[in-house]
Design a protein around this motif. Structure first.
Motif, mmCIF file in Angstrom:
data_model
loop_
_atom_site.group_PDB
_atom_site.id
_atom_site.type_symbol
_atom_site.label_atom_id
_atom_site.label_comp_id
_atom_site.label_asym_id
_atom_site.label_seq_id
_atom_site.Cartn_x
_atom_site.Cartn_y
_atom_site.Cartn_z
ATOM 1 N N HIS A 185 -9.781 16.389 23.546
ATOM 2 C CA HIS A 185 -8.485 16.408 21.907
ATOM 3 C C HIS A 185 -10.034 15.910 21.285
ATOM 4 O O HIS A 185 -8.990 15.878 20.279
ATOM 5 C CB HIS A 185 -7.357 15.874 22.236
ATOM 6 N N CYS A 191 -5.347 13.297 27.132
ATOM 7 C CA CYS A 191 -3.969 13.309 27.199
ATOM 8 C C CYS A 191 -3.085 13.253 28.095
ATOM 9 O O CYS A 191 -4.554 13.213 29.483
ATOM 10 C CB CYS A 191 -3.055 14.557 25.935
ATOM 11 N N HIS A 195 -1.103 18.321 30.882
ATOM 12 C CA HIS A 195 -2.429 19.387 29.737
ATOM 13 C C HIS A 195 -4.079 19.261 30.692
ATOM 14 O O HIS A 195 -4.992 20.006 30.475
ATOM 15 C CB HIS A 195 -2.287 19.422 28.435
ATOM 16 N N CYS A 196 -4.303 17.721 30.627
ATOM 17 C CA CYS A 196 -5.498 17.462 30.932
ATOM 18 C C CYS A 196 -4.777 16.424 32.909
ATOM 19 O O CYS A 196 -4.991 17.415 33.165
ATOM 20 C CB CYS A 196 -5.688 16.001 30.640
HETATM 21 ZN ZN LIG Z 1 -4.450 16.757 27.388
#
Ligand SMILES: [Zn+2]
Length: 414
Positions: A185, A191, A195-196
């Motif tokens: 990021h 995060c 998403h991660c």
């Molecule tokens: Zn992320």
């Protein structure tokens, strides 16, 4: 000393220019995780805390966060016996205790846990250091050691009831993926969302800690660097090649292999997903009053990779994974039917306004890399975590212990 007096002193320090002698910030930072917490947030410090601030408002946030010139706030602390409400007010950070104490600053604030016991944020336990950053309201960052982070992610992404060897395989995959993804990021590493990797602080179950500690430092490497060890819940019978799901370069350690997730909780979708014509055209971004043509495309083995979506004003190629994201489906392993009649779309078809579509499918997640339910099944058959990892990531990856200081930079690919 009287508590109110301490806070008067503390507020005075925050409002004055920074002390001329800088104090070294805590040196144990390994990675920075942005926490998706929406203020107000309830904070309890689990032990004594020391406060650090920045000499000026360094905005916007510049990478890396841990390299900012933090200075200890002399005499600055907050009472860890109290519960604090943390929120932004007019561009400032405001911490208000249940006893009426108030701490406020318009500068970024770092809370260092002096005895390492960490913090509770909305009841979840976070290790390491907490950074409050007054931007876009208020941002929360957790600076955490790699092993504690892996411990937290494992507790958030896996089930405590899975066999230990499966949890160990997950821990190695999480650790490898984390090292591969450092700096993803920019100004922070990862995060805390899907998403991660999902990270909700440290889990209470002892088995997660055991799985992390018994594999501490172990990562999967290919050509000398940590691999992009993606993982998912359940593939629905067979994992996928990375380039067929996301496009890009084929990776030798992300090949399609047989999965053993048939008894997993997510093998069959628990429901079908039906979409009206309006929902369908809005989601695909095509005109609702025009015909819509769907043309499937396949890999050499005849497996459908996605569809061309053609309308008078639109022509785009969408992979199965993009359908999963657009329609919030459990997985990209789906069959698509025309309603009414439930006729499966296996070749090019033209849909007229009013048509409805139905998705059915198997698995959960993107289907690439390690299958968590498959790993649990293999562990149940007696596979070791190393054998599980080799099944899903192939024979070319090497399991090795990270030696020396872990670098914050993403290792170069050879
Ligand atoms: Zn992320």
């Amino acid at each position: 000393m009287n508590r109110r007096l301490v806070f008067l002193l503390f507020l005075g320090v925050l409002l004055m220019p920074p002390a001329p002698v800088a104090t070294e910030p805590p040196a144990v930072v390994v990675l920075t995780v942005k926490l998706s917490l929406a203020p107000p947030v309830t904070l309890r410090c689990r032990g004594p805390v020391r406060l650090y601030s920045l000499p000026e408002k360094v905005l916007p946030l510049t990478p890396p966060l841990s390299a900012a010139p933090w200075r200890e706030v002399h005499g600055g602390t907050i009472f860890h016996q109290l519960t604090w409400r943390v929120e932004p007010v007019d561009g400032r950070i405001v911490l208000a205790s249940e006893q009426g104490d108030l701490v406020t600053t318009d500068l970024p604030l770092m809370l260092w846990s002096a005895d390492g016991s960490g913090f509770e944020l909305n009841g979840a336990v976070y290790p390491g250091t907490l950074v409050l950053w007054p931007e876009d309201g208020l941002l929360f960052f957790n600076e955490v050691s790699l092993e504690d982070y892996v411990w937290g992610v494992l507790g958030s992404e896996a089930y405590a009831g899975w066999p230990l060897e499966a949890l160990k395989a997950n821990a190695v995959a999480i650790r490898s993926y984390t090292l591969y993804s450092l700096g993803r990021h920019g100004c922070y590493d990862l995060c805390d969302t899907i998403h991660c990797q999902v990270y909700r602080g440290l889990p209470p179950e002892a088995v997660f800690r055991t799985a992390v500690w018994t594999t501490a430092g172990e990562i999967l490497c290919w050509q000398g660097a940590p691999i992009n060890a993606v993982y998912h819940s359940s593939s629905g019978g067979r994992t996928r090649n990375n380039e067929e799901v996301w496009a890009g370069t084929p990776l030798p350690y992300l090949r399609s292999v047989e999965d053993f997730d048939h008894d997993g909780r997510n093998y069959q979708w628990p429901q079908e997903y039906q979409f009206s014509w309006v929902e369908l055209t809005e989601t695909l971004g095509v005109a609702a009053d025009q015909e819509l043509r769907l043309v499937p495309f396949f890999n050499p083995a005849g497996e459908r990779l996605g569809f061309w979506v053609n309308s008078p004003f639109t022509e785009k190629q969408l992979r199965n994974e993009e359908f999963r994201r657009l329609f919030s489906l459990p997985s990209a392993n789906f069959h698509l039917f025309i309603q009414p009649g439930k006729a499966e779309i296996t070749q090019a078809v033209t849909l007229t306004p009013g048509t409805e579509l139905l998705f059915t499918g198997k698995g959960a997640g993107h289907g690439v890399g390690l299958s968590q339910w498959g790993a649990a099944a293999l562990a149940g058959r007696g596979y070791s975590y190393g054998q599980i990892l080799q099944h899903y990531y192939g024979p070319e990856v090497v399991l090795r212990s990270a030696s020396g200081q872990l670098r914050k930079e993403k290792p170069a690919t050879q």
